[in-house]
Each structure stands twice: as C-alpha cells, then as structure tokens.
Scaffold this motif. Structure first.
Motif, PDB file in Angstrom:
ATOM      1  N   ALA A  19      38.037  63.053 -14.736  1.00 20.94           N
ATOM      2  CA  ALA A  19      37.979  63.724 -13.623  1.00 20.94           C
ATOM      3  C   ALA A  19      36.631  65.357 -14.158  1.00 20.94           C
ATOM      4  N   VAL A  20      37.579  66.392 -15.485  1.00 16.36           N
ATOM      5  CA  VAL A  20      36.872  66.631 -15.809  1.00 16.36           C
ATOM      6  C   VAL A  20      35.619  66.668 -16.462  1.00 16.36           C
ATOM      7  N   LEU A  21      35.759  65.052 -17.035  1.00 17.77           N
ATOM      8  CA  LEU A  21      34.869  64.563 -18.335  1.00 17.77           C
ATOM      9  C   LEU A  21      34.013  64.443 -17.010  1.00 17.77           C
ATOM     10  N   GLU A  22      33.961  63.728 -16.155  1.00 22.39           N
ATOM     11  CA  GLU A  22      33.042  63.493 -14.849  1.00 22.39           C
ATOM     12  C   GLU A  22      32.276  65.227 -14.352  1.00 22.39           C
ATOM     13  N   ASP A  23      33.148  65.627 -13.622  1.00 25.82           N
ATOM     14  CA  ASP A  23      32.566  66.733 -13.514  1.00 25.82           C
ATOM     15  C   ASP A  23      34.141  67.958 -13.597  1.00 25.82           C
ATOM     16  N   ALA A 382      21.778  53.208 -12.381  1.00 31.67           N
ATOM     17  CA  ALA A 382      22.956  54.260 -12.213  1.00 31.67           C
ATOM     18  C   ALA A 382      23.049  54.784 -13.573  1.00 31.67           C
ATOM     19  N   PRO A 383      22.838  56.650 -13.465  1.00 31.57           N
ATOM     20  CA  PRO A 383      23.222  57.132 -15.316  1.00 31.57           C
ATOM     21  C   PRO A 383      24.918  56.654 -15.885  1.00 31.57           C
ATOM     22  N   VAL A 384      24.545  57.090 -16.838  1.00 26.61           N
ATOM     23  CA  VAL A 384      25.900  56.448 -17.792  1.00 26.61           C
ATOM     24  C   VAL A 384      26.137  57.706 -18.479  1.00 26.61           C
ATOM     25  N   ARG A 385      27.148  58.404 -18.201  1.00 24.76           N
ATOM     26  CA  ARG A 385      27.564  59.397 -18.526  1.00 24.76           C
ATOM     27  C   ARG A 385      27.846  59.106 -19.877  1.00 24.76           C
ATOM     28  N   ARG A 392      28.104  68.207 -22.433  1.00 29.03           N
ATOM     29  CA  ARG A 392      27.928  67.123 -21.479  1.00 29.03           C
ATOM     30  C   ARG A 392      26.514  66.468 -22.038  1.00 29.03           C
ATOM     31  N   ALA A 393      26.809  65.508 -22.319  1.00 28.19           N
ATOM     32  CA  ALA A 393      25.678  64.686 -22.353  1.00 28.19           C
ATOM     33  C   ALA A 393      25.379  62.582 -21.570  1.00 28.19           C
ATOM     34  N   TYR A 394      23.885  62.541 -21.319  1.00 30.60           N
ATOM     35  CA  TYR A 394      24.182  61.004 -20.626  1.00 30.60           C
ATOM     36  C   TYR A 394      24.230  60.257 -22.192  1.00 30.60           C
ATOM     37  N   ALA A 395      23.943  59.024 -21.419  1.00 31.23           N
ATOM     38  CA  ALA A 395      24.258  57.873 -22.834  1.00 31.23           C
ATOM     39  C   ALA A 395      22.988  57.223 -22.025  1.00 31.23           C
ATOM     40  N   GLU A 396      22.697  56.979 -21.216  1.00 32.26           N
ATOM     41  CA  GLU A 396      21.516  56.477 -20.294  1.00 32.26           C
ATOM     42  C   GLU A 396      21.424  57.515 -18.694  1.00 32.26           C
ATOM     43  N   LEU A 397      20.531  57.242 -18.701  1.00 32.50           N
ATOM     44  CA  LEU A 397      19.152  57.920 -17.337  1.00 32.50           C
ATOM     45  C   LEU A 397      17.901  57.087 -17.186  1.00 32.50           C
ATOM     46  N   PRO A 398      18.241  56.203 -16.544  1.00 37.43           N
ATOM     47  CA  PRO A 398      17.564  55.387 -15.531  1.00 37.43           C
ATOM     48  C   PRO A 398      16.305  56.124 -14.836  1.00 37.43           C
TER      49      PRO A 398
END
Length: 404
Positions: A19-23, A382-385, A392-398
């Motif tokens: 939950a912390v990793l997500e938000d 869907a974005p991928v964290r 705070r990073a994304y692996a993918e943000l289409p």
C-alpha cells in the motif's frame, strides 16, 4: 520536561508495504499527525515534517558518511557497499568538497544554458516519433532516452553506449540500493556496474591523449594530480551517470502522470506556457523523485518530545515533507501556479543535488513542448509503477498523443 527516550510506541513506516509502494501519502499524513519522528526499523528513524526535514538537510549532526565498521552496513550487498564507499553523496568534507569541486562545473549555469538547444532538439525528435505513431510510453520513449542522452553528453560518453545504458538502467539502479539485494538481482547489478566502470575507464584513458570539454576530462585532471584516486574518479562518474538520468526520468514521468490526473492543470499550461517553470517545481514537490535522504546521527537530535540517539540512522522523508499541510495548501492536489514552493526534492546544504539545474532545464523543455505542441494527451493503457521504496517511479506510462 526533558525529551523522552524513543520507544516502540512511535508509529512505524514500512516502506515495502504494498500500500505504501502504491501510494505513500496517506501513510505520510498519519505519521505527520502523530509527530515529527517515526520508526523505520529498530535503529532507524524517519523525520516526517517539512520544518524538521529542511533544517536537518543542512545540519552537520546528520552525517552522510556511513561507518564501514558498523555491521548494519558491512552486511550490505558488496556491490552496493563498495560503490557507496567512494561516491560523493556518502562522503563528508573535506572528501565531499574535493570530489564535488571536480564534478560541479559540468553542471553550472553556463553549461546548462548551452545544453538547452540540444535538449530541445532531442525532445522535438522524440515527440515527432510519438506523433507519427499516435502514442508513446512517456518513460521509455521520452524521459529515459532524453535523460540518458543528455547526461552522457555532459559526461562525454560515446553515442553507441547510450542505448545500452538505457537498457541496463534498472540493473544499475540496484547497485545504488541502501539495502542488501536479493540474490536473483545481485548478479545483474554487478554485471551492469562492471560494464559501465569498464566503459568509463576506457574513456578516461583516451582523455589522457585527447582531452575534451566534458566531465571525464575534469575528473581525469583530479586523478592525475592526486585529488582523486582512479577508482574514485570512475565510481563518481558512474554515480553522476545514474543520478543524472534517474531523477530526471522520474520527474518527467511523474509530471506527465500528474497532468493526466489533473487535466485542468494541463489546460492552464496550454493557456499560459510561461507557467512551465512553476509547474516543474510543482511536479517535483507533488511526487519527489527520491522519497528520502539518509544519514547517521552524530549527536543527540531532539525533535518534539523525542530524541534520536547518536549512531541511529535518520531517514529524511522528502516525500512526506513536500506534502506537509503546515507549509503547502491543499498538498495532495497539483497546482502549477503554486508559489512560493519550498519543496525539498533536491535536498539541501552541501549535499544538494549537483545536477538540479540540468534536471530543471530538461523538465522545462519537455513540458513547454507538451503544452505548445500536443492537443491530445490522454491515457492509453494502465500505467506500471516501478516497485522501488526509495523512488516514485514508473516502469511504463502509455499515452495517446496528437499534434496541435
């Protein structure tokens, strides 16, 4: 009333909680409400509020140098531990000053101003390729190639290694983890680090005969007059390569995600592109690319009713400080007009991010181009964290895009 000794009654931050990793921001709010200090592990404490974090970023009682004899750090993964012994972010004066003086000139105002045209050219090409397809992944089609290409140019690395650095970015990041790596990732991190070290060593050898106006030539001069050892020179260039793209990639990706979430703020930028510099500061505040800085308490540090003892690890929770209601009105909402904006995302004091001006310049060019050129900017999947407790990073943000 004397300060109370820190006990297990303090609320805890569990950075790896899904939950912390997500938000992390609801948890940060609860921790701030409880007080300026929280527990992270049995001998490590987090500082939650803006006033205390901002002050401790400049306070010599928090040392960036981790004692090699301490079993908590001697037990680290050997790849990360060896690297951490040499890089300037984990050194104190006079070593930190000695190394920083060789690195900082490559990121000075005149150098950054000269780079803007090249950054703009890269952004133009990357957006053009995306517009031809009608879509792009903000991370892998824009932020990563831009940031890697720019920092490699500053360092002086050849064009042919830039794509491979981008491809090894995730493995390189693991070599900078402050905790022991799982066995399954250790080999990949060690391989990526050994590869980049060998490339930099080869380039340094060439600079002896053909100096250039780049960071490699600067640090070679330091190695030749014994201000740096060769190993220090190599590993600090590795460090600059990594931090030079990692923070910028996250800032651009997080900023784009924020505009997707708050389209009214994108409308403001389209109406008035002069707001782009304040927007970049707001993106840095809203999602700090690096969520914390860490150090060791050298003396007792009293915060509110609690005192952190010497020798304890101190995590300065930048992401929490940037959402402190005591400083920022409506902190969980993006406001591209926010001013003043005293965020702490680039740290502070002598260890303030050496590449902050370059990162800001890259962000300003990207968001100016986005506001002026793109009439369509919408989610396209869907974005991928990226599962990283410290970033705070994304692996993918289409996204789907269309020209104005």
């Amino acid at each position: 009333m004397p300060p109370q000794r820190i006990t297990t009654l303090l609320p805890s931050l569990r950075p790896l909680d899904p939950a912390v990793l997500e938000d992390p921001y609801p948890t940060y709010r609860q921790l701030r409400d409880a007080g300026p200090v929280c527990r992270v592990s049995p001998a490590a404490y987090g500082v939650t509020r803006h006033a205390e974090v901002a002050a401790l970023l400049k306070d010599p009682r928090v040392s960036h140098k981790f004692p090699e004899s301490d079993p908590r750090f001697a037990a680290q993964d050997p790849v990360a531990f060896e690297l951490a012994r040499r890089i300037m972010s984990t050194r104190e004066a006079p070593d930190h000053t000695r190394i920083r003086k060789l690195v900082a000139p490559a990121f000075g105002p005149r150098q950054v101003a000269r780079l803007r045209a090249d950054i703009a050219g890269q952004v133009e090409r990357l957006f053009a390729a995306g517009l031809e397809r009608g879509r792009m992944d903000i991370v892998n089609d824009l932020a990563l190639p831009l940031a890697v290409g720019t920092v490699c140019g500053v360092v002086g690395l050849p064009d042919q290694v830039r794509d491979e650095i981008a491809g090894r970015a995730a493995d390189l990041s693991r070599a900078f983890t402050p905790f022991a790596m799982p066995e399954r990732t250790r080999g990949a991190a060690a391989s990526a680090l050994a590869w980049l070290r060998s490339i930099i060593a080869e380039e340094l050898a060439q600079r002896r005969y053909a100096p250039r106006d780049d960071l490699l030539t600067n640090v070679l001069g330091g190695a030749e007059d014994e201000r740096l050892s060769l190993e220090e020179a190599i590993d600090n260039v590795v460090f600059v390569c990594f931090t030079g793209y990692e923070t910028t990639v996250n800032m651009i990706s997080n900023g784009c995600a924020a505009l997707l979430r708050f389209p009214d703020q994108l409308a403001l930028l389209r109406e008035d592109p002069a707001l782009v510099p304040t927007a970049v500061e707001e993106f840095l505040r809203y999602e700090a690319p690096s969520q914390y800085g860490a150090g060791i308490a050298q003396e007792p540090i009293t915060l509110g009713p609690s005192t952190i003892k010497p020798g304890r690890v101190v995590f300065l929770l930048l992401g929490s400080a940037n959402h402190d209601e005591r400083v920022f009105r409506d902190p969980d909402r993006v406001d591209v007009t926010r001013s003043p904006n005293p965020h702490v995302s680039f740290g502070g004091g002598p260890h303030r991010c050496v590449g902050a001006a370059l990162g800001r310049a890259e962000g300003e060019v990207v968001f100016d181009a986005l506001a002026r050129r793109l009439i369509r900017f919408e989610p396209d999947g869907a974005p991928v964290r990226a599962p990283n407790a410290s970033m705070r990073a994304y692996a993918e943000l289409p996204v789907a895009i269309g020209a104005a």
